[in-house]
Design a protein around this motif. Structure first.
Motif, PDB file in Angstrom:
ATOM      1  N   SER A  69      18.502  31.776 103.965  1.00 23.69           N
ATOM      2  CA  SER A  69      17.623  32.597 103.135  1.00 23.69           C
ATOM      3  C   SER A  69      16.554  33.314 103.946  1.00 23.69           C
ATOM      4  CB  SER A  69      16.952  31.736 102.061  1.00 23.69           C
ATOM      5  OG  SER A  69      16.198  30.695 102.662  1.00 23.69           O
ATOM      6  N   ASN A  70      16.272  32.839 105.159  1.00 25.49           N
ATOM      7  CA  ASN A  70      15.231  33.502 105.952  1.00 25.49           C
ATOM      8  C   ASN A  70      15.667  34.865 106.484  1.00 25.49           C
ATOM      9  OD1 ASN A  70      16.939  32.879 108.080  1.00 25.49           O
ATOM     10  ND2 ASN A  70      15.531  31.435 109.057  1.00 25.49           N
ATOM     11  N   GLN A  71      16.923  35.229 106.248  1.00 24.13           N
ATOM     12  CA  GLN A  71      17.364  36.583 106.603  1.00 24.13           C
ATOM     13  C   GLN A  71      16.562  37.654 105.868  1.00 24.13           C
ATOM     14  OE1 GLN A  71      21.980  37.020 107.260  1.00 24.13           O
ATOM     15  NE2 GLN A  71      21.616  35.763 105.466  1.00 24.13           N
ATOM     16  N   ASP A  72      16.094  37.315 104.652  1.00 28.05           N
ATOM     17  CA  ASP A  72      15.413  38.304 103.820  1.00 28.05           C
ATOM     18  C   ASP A  72      14.146  38.833 104.483  1.00 28.05           C
ATOM     19  OD1 ASP A  72      17.422  37.715 102.100  1.00 28.05           O
ATOM     20  OD2 ASP A  72      16.155  36.957 100.488  1.00 28.05           O
ATOM     21  N   THR A  73      13.551  38.029 105.352  1.00 24.84           N
ATOM     22  CA  THR A  73      12.315  38.448 106.017  1.00 24.84           C
ATOM     23  C   THR A  73      12.458  38.480 107.533  1.00 24.84           C
ATOM     24  OG1 THR A  73      11.527  36.154 105.955  1.00 24.84           O
ATOM     25  CG2 THR A  73      10.860  37.602 104.140  1.00 24.84           C
ATOM     26  N   ALA A  74      13.653  38.191 108.035  1.00 23.42           N
ATOM     27  CA  ALA A  74      13.846  38.171 109.491  1.00 23.42           C
ATOM     28  C   ALA A  74      13.593  39.561 110.068  1.00 23.42           C
ATOM     29  CB  ALA A  74      15.256  37.702 109.828  1.00 23.42           C
TER      30      ALA A  74
END
Length: 251
Positions: A41-46
Motif C-alpha cells: 500500500s505504500n506505493q500510493d505515496t512512494a
C-alpha cells in the motif's frame, strides 16, 4: 538492470494470472518503477512511482468507461520519467498471455503538471498515437500479431518499445500503453496503463486536430475492428486488419 527484473519477476508471477499490464519502464539503461496492483500500500505515496495507480489486472470491457483513459482509479503518480524527445521508452510486462489484437501507444499533454491532471474527465485530455502494432503477417485468427510475438513463455519479461517524436515540444505528458485483446468473440478487452513523462529537447511541434481524439470516445462497438468475432470463418482468414482511430503522429 536485468538483475532488478529477475528479482521482481519472482514476486510478480505469483500474482499475475490470465491478464497483465505494464509494470515498469526503461529509458536507455535507467529503470523506472510502475505501479503493481498486487504490491504494498505504500506505493500510493512512494516518491519513485512514475505510473498512475491501477488496482486490478482484469480488462475493461466498455468502450465508454471513464477508466479507459488510465485504468482504475487512475490516480496521479508521484514521479515522472525524464526523457528527451527522439528517445525510446520501453514498457515492461510480465506474464502476458493473449495473442490477438492491436497494441497502441498514446500521449497527451497534461497542460501543466501531470500531478494534478484528471483523466477521468475525458474533455481534459486530447490523445495522439505515437505508435501502433498490429497484424504483421498471416491471417487474423492465427497470424503473426505483434501481441503474439510480444507474449513470452520462458519467464522473461515482454518488452514494448516506442519512440517519443523528436519534434514534440517540451512539457509534462502522459504516455498510455494500451493492449486490445480480441480473443473473445464480440467482446473486446482493453488493458491501458499510463505513466508520467517530462519531455525535454528542442522540439516545437504538437499534433494537429486530425491526430487528436478523446478517450473514451475513440473506440466504439460500431467499429467492426473492435466489435469483431475472430473465429467467424470469413473474418478469421482475412490477412489485413486496420487499426482504427487516428493516424500515428511521428512529429
Amino acid at each position: 538492470m536485468w538483475q532488478i527484473f529477475a528479482a521482481t519477476l519472482g514476486y510478480l508471477t505469483t500474482h499475475v494470472y490470465a491478464h497483465g499490464g505494464a509494470l515498469n519502464y526503461t529509458v536507455g539503461d535507467t529503470w523506472y518503477a510502475g505501479y503493481d496492483p498486487f504490491g504494498p500500500s505504500n506505493q500510493d505515496t512512494a516518491p519513485y512511482i512514475v505510473q498512475r495507480k491501477w488496482i486490478t489486472n482484469e480488462p475493461i470491457f466498455e468502450t465508454t468507461n471513464a477508466s479507459l483513459a488510465c485504468n482504475f482509479p487512475g490516480n496521479p503518480a508521484s514521479a515522472s520519467i525524464p526523457i528527451t524527445a527522439g528517445s525510446n521508452i520501453t514498457a515492461i510486462y510480465y506474464s502476458w498471455v493473449h495473442t490477438v489484437g492491436p497494441m497502441i501507444a498514446w500521449m497527451t499533454s497534461c497542460n501543466g503538471a501531470c500531478s494534478t491532471f484528471d483523466t477521468t474527465n475525458a474533455t481534459n485530455a486530447s490523445w495522439f498515437k505515437i505508435g501502433e502494432k498490429g497484424l504483421q503477417g498471416g491471417n487474423i485468427l492465427e497470424g503473426n500479431w505483434f501481441q503474439k510475438t510480444f507474449s513470452r513463455w520462458d519467464g522473461t519479461p515482454s518488452l514494448w518499445t516506442e519512440t517519443i517524436p523528436e519534434s514534440l515540444k517540451p512539457g509534462e505528458y502522459l504516455i498510455r500503453h494500451e493492449i486490445i485483446s480480441l480473443h473473445s468473440a464480440n467482446r473486446p478487452q482493453f488493458y491501458p496503463e499510463c505513466a508520467h513523462l517530462r519531455v525535454e529537447g528542442d522540439g516545437e511541434r504538437y499534433p494537429d486536430e486530425k491526430h487528436l481524439v478523446k478517450i473514451p470516445g475513440v473506440w466504439s462497438m460500431d467499429q467492426p475492428e473492435i466489435n469483431i468475432d475472430v473465429y467467424d470463418p470469413d473474418t478469421a482468414m482475412k490477412t489485413e486488419y486496420k487499426i482504427p482511430g487516428p493516424p500515428v503522429w511521428s512529429g
